[in-house]
Structures are given as C-alpha cells and as structure tokens.
Motif scaffolding. Structure first.
Motif, short mmCIF file in Angstrom:
data_model
loop_
_atom_site.label_atom_id
_atom_site.label_comp_id
_atom_site.label_asym_id
_atom_site.label_seq_id
_atom_site.Cartn_x
_atom_site.Cartn_y
_atom_site.Cartn_z
N ARG A 60 0.74 -1.07 0.20
CA ARG A 60 0.18 0.11 0.10
C ARG A 60 0.81 1.59 -0.05
O ARG A 60 1.67 1.30 0.42
CB ARG A 60 -0.80 0.13 0.92
CG ARG A 60 -1.76 0.78 1.75
CD ARG A 60 -2.83 0.85 2.38
NE ARG A 60 -3.01 1.61 3.61
CZ ARG A 60 -2.51 1.27 4.49
NH1 ARG A 60 -2.43 -0.12 4.77
NH2 ARG A 60 -2.19 1.52 6.18
N THR A 61 0.62 2.02 -0.63
CA THR A 61 0.98 3.46 -0.98
C THR A 61 0.11 4.57 -0.59
O THR A 61 -0.60 4.67 -1.03
CB THR A 61 1.84 3.91 -2.36
OG1 THR A 61 0.96 4.19 -3.09
CG2 THR A 61 2.58 3.06 -2.71
N GLU A 62 0.84 5.48 0.17
CA GLU A 62 -0.34 7.08 0.05
C GLU A 62 0.49 8.41 0.37
O GLU A 62 1.48 8.42 0.90
CB GLU A 62 -0.72 6.36 2.48
CG GLU A 62 -0.75 5.55 2.19
CD GLU A 62 -0.75 5.85 3.84
OE1 GLU A 62 -0.67 6.15 5.01
OE2 GLU A 62 -1.65 4.40 4.17
N ALA A 63 0.17 8.35 -0.65
CA ALA A 63 0.31 10.07 -1.23
C ALA A 63 2.11 9.46 -1.80
O ALA A 63 2.92 10.86 -1.63
CB ALA A 63 0.20 10.95 -0.36
N LEU A 64 2.74 8.71 -1.86
CA LEU A 64 4.41 8.96 -2.40
C LEU A 64 4.36 9.10 -2.97
O LEU A 64 3.88 10.08 -4.48
CB LEU A 64 4.16 7.09 -2.83
CG LEU A 64 5.57 6.41 -2.34
CD1 LEU A 64 5.81 6.26 -0.97
CD2 LEU A 64 6.10 5.06 -3.30
N THR A 83 2.52 12.19 -6.02
CA THR A 83 1.34 11.53 -4.24
C THR A 83 0.62 10.09 -4.90
O THR A 83 -0.79 10.37 -5.29
CB THR A 83 0.47 12.96 -5.14
OG1 THR A 83 0.18 13.23 -5.37
CG2 THR A 83 0.75 14.09 -4.09
N SER A 134 -1.06 6.52 -5.03
CA SER A 134 -1.51 6.01 -4.16
C SER A 134 -1.82 4.77 -4.39
O SER A 134 -2.81 5.03 -5.39
CB SER A 134 -2.27 6.40 -2.55
OG SER A 134 -2.41 8.04 -2.31
N GLU A 147 -3.29 0.49 -4.45
CA GLU A 147 -2.59 -1.26 -3.07
C GLU A 147 -2.82 -2.28 -3.75
O GLU A 147 -3.56 -2.17 -5.18
CB GLU A 147 -4.00 -1.13 -1.65
CG GLU A 147 -4.44 0.37 -0.76
CD GLU A 147 -5.52 -0.50 0.50
OE1 GLU A 147 -6.31 -1.21 -0.21
OE2 GLU A 147 -5.70 0.45 0.83
N THR A 199 9.68 4.12 -8.45
CA THR A 199 8.42 3.97 -7.57
C THR A 199 8.99 2.21 -7.33
O THR A 199 8.77 2.12 -5.56
CB THR A 199 7.26 3.65 -8.40
OG1 THR A 199 6.54 5.12 -8.64
CG2 THR A 199 6.32 3.84 -7.18
N GLY A 233 5.66 11.23 1.97
CA GLY A 233 3.70 9.70 1.93
C GLY A 233 4.93 8.92 2.20
O GLY A 233 5.76 8.60 2.95
N ALA A 242 5.25 4.15 2.02
CA ALA A 242 4.86 2.66 1.33
C ALA A 242 4.55 1.71 2.32
O ALA A 242 5.62 1.96 3.43
CB ALA A 242 5.65 2.75 -0.15
#
Length: 309
Positions: free
Chosen positions: A3-7, A19, A21, A23, A43, A56, A58
């Motif tokens: 899961r990434t969040e605003a990476l 950013t 995001s 899953e 990434t 962000g 990960a």
C-alpha cells in the motif's frame, strides 16, 4: 500486501513521483506501465527500500519501508533495471554470495541454489564471470538472485529485457508458475507481456497515476474494441470491399493496411455478423477474419499522450 499513501519523490526541482496512492492485494500480477521518465523505476526502488520517499509512505507486508527496511527486504525479491551485479564474480559465486546475504544455510541453501540454476538454465555458465555474460544471461542471473530466497513479493524491472524469444517464453512461464502464491509487480515496455502475464495494469505518467484496471477493461477503452479485422486473399477485391464495408450500418470507419481491412464499429454496435454475411454474399476470398478485443498499445498512447506535464 502493498500500500502506498501519497508517495512522492523529488530529485532537486524534478518531481519524479507525484502523490501515488494504490493498494496491491496478494496474488496480483501487476503490469506497471508508463513512458520513459514516467517514474516507474523510482517507484519500484522506493517499494524495495533502495531510495527513500520525499513525502508519503509505502507499506509492504504491513511494514513501513522507511522505518523497517530490513523487514521489507526479507519479504521481497527485486530485479533492478539493468540487473547489476559484481562483474568479477562467477555466476555460481555471485548466487552463493546472495544466498549467504539472505541467510540461507545447509540443505535449504543447496536446494534453492540448484533450483534457480536449473530453472533459469544457468548451469552452462556457472563458472563464467558476470562481466563475460551476454545481456540475456546477465538478466537471467539477476532474476535468479531475485527469486533465490522464495520471496512472497517480486518487483521486476524489465525482467525479459535482452532475452531472445525462447528465453522470454521460459521466463514468462516461470512468472506464471510463481504467480500462484506471490504478489508480482512487472515494469515492462512489452505490452504483449502484460497481456500474457498480468491480471491488473497501472499506467503512470509524469509521476502520476493515470489508469488502474484489468487488461480486458483497458482494452475495452480502445477504438478497436469489437472491431473486425479481415484479410483478403485477392488484392483485386480490396477497393470494392472497403467501400462496401464502410456502407454497412453501425460501421464508424474502415482502415486499410495492405490486404488487411479493419472495420471499426460505432459505440456499442456488434458488427461481426453483418461483416461476415457481407463477405459471404459478395464472394470475397478471405485469408483471415477475426473479432478484436481492443489494442492496449492504442489505449496506452492515448492515455499517456493526452496527459499534461
């Protein structure tokens, strides 16, 4: 599983990843696509813990990549772009070195080394140094080190780059086998590889997520979805056939490429029955007639070229 969040990741003024995001569930084989410079490799390096996000976060297997990098690295196998290694090491020596780093010991170590050497057909080059190998063999060694410890997650950057058609087939078969119990991310420029291996596709451009869907649903966005492609054996019939097909109800356009005609439907119209009936009644000699599911390359170009920087 991932899961990434605003990476995000910056290189000075350049925002390489913007950013992101998403899953990824267990059992997913993800085709990670984008033009050169889109942020794919950056990434993947962040997910693998090789570079840190600028913002962000990960999570891999529930572990924060920045805070628990070793826990993440135990879970993943990573094939970087270019498959770097130590050129002065032999293939057997390099893979033995990786096995030691991965903590493999005793019978398990011997079994895993034998398995990957055999599965990637490396026995014949085991005593050669990496610097003497062809690009294809270096790629296979890179894949071998990525799967050596039988990880739950594989992150593969251009896994078949430099391989000949037979080697590509072997590697794709290996990925299919491993997909039963692993989460796999594949970055590739080969769209036929996505079609052959992946059950999900993400497209990024300028570091941003542009599309996230199954290959079939992305193909359905193509103007060639449900188009009919036919090839005429007799070139003399081509001009009349193109005119007659363009006049059929429900036909939006007809494209001609040498002796092949592609008949594009209007939205939602099924034109295969009428095209087949016209070909029969007109007496055309057909070498080929088939229904297209869509063209992923056309969808990819449209999505990535229509996106501003």
């Amino acid at each position: 599983m991932i899961r990434t969040e605003a990476l995000s990741r910056r290189y000075g003024p350049l925002l390489a990843v913007d950013t992101l995001s998403f899953e990824i569930a267990p059992g997913t084989v993800l085709g990670f696509l984008g033009p050169n410079g889109a942020g794919k490799s950056t990434t993947m390096k962040m997910l693998a813990g090789f570079i840190s996000p600028s913002a962000g976060r990960a999570l891999v297997g529930g572990h924060d990549v920045s805070r628990e990098p070793l826990a993440v690295k135990r879970l993943i196998g990573y094939l970087p772009e270019g498959a770097p290694g130590y050129g002065e090491m032999t293939v057997a020596g390099f893979l033995g070195f990786v096995a030691d780093l991965r903590g493999l010991r005793g019978p398990v170590r011997r079994q895993r080394l034998a398995t990957v050497m055999d599965r990637l057909s490396l026995g014949g080059v085991a005593t050669q140094t990496l610097e003497t190998l062809s690009k294809g063999f270096r790629r296979r060694v890179g894949l071998a080190q990525a799967i050596l410890h039988d990880p739950a997650i594989l992150i593969l950057d251009e896994p078949t780059d430099g391989l000949d058609p037979n080697q590509k087939h072997e590697v794709r078969e290996l990925i299919r086998e491993m997909a039963a119990d692993k989460t796999i991310i594949i970055s590739t420029h080969l769209l036929e590889e996505v079609d052959a291996l992946c059950n999900r596709v993400m497209i990024i451009g300028h570091g941003r997520l542009l599309a996230d869907d199954t290959p079939r649903r992305l193909e359905a966005r193509s103007r060639y979805h449900n188009a009919v492609s036919l090839r005429l054996s007799d070139p003399a019939q081509l001009a009349d056939a193109e005119t007659a097909l363009a006049a059929l109800p429900g036909v939006a356009a007809v494209e001609c490429d040498q002796q092949r005609l592609t008949v594009l439907p209007k939205d939602g119209v099924q034109i295969l029955p009428s095209v087949a009936e016209l070909a029969r009644t007109a007496g055309w000699t057909l070498a080929e007639l088939h229904l297209e599911s869509g063209r992923l390359d056309e969808v990819f170009r449209r999505i990535t070229m229509d996106t501003p920087a």
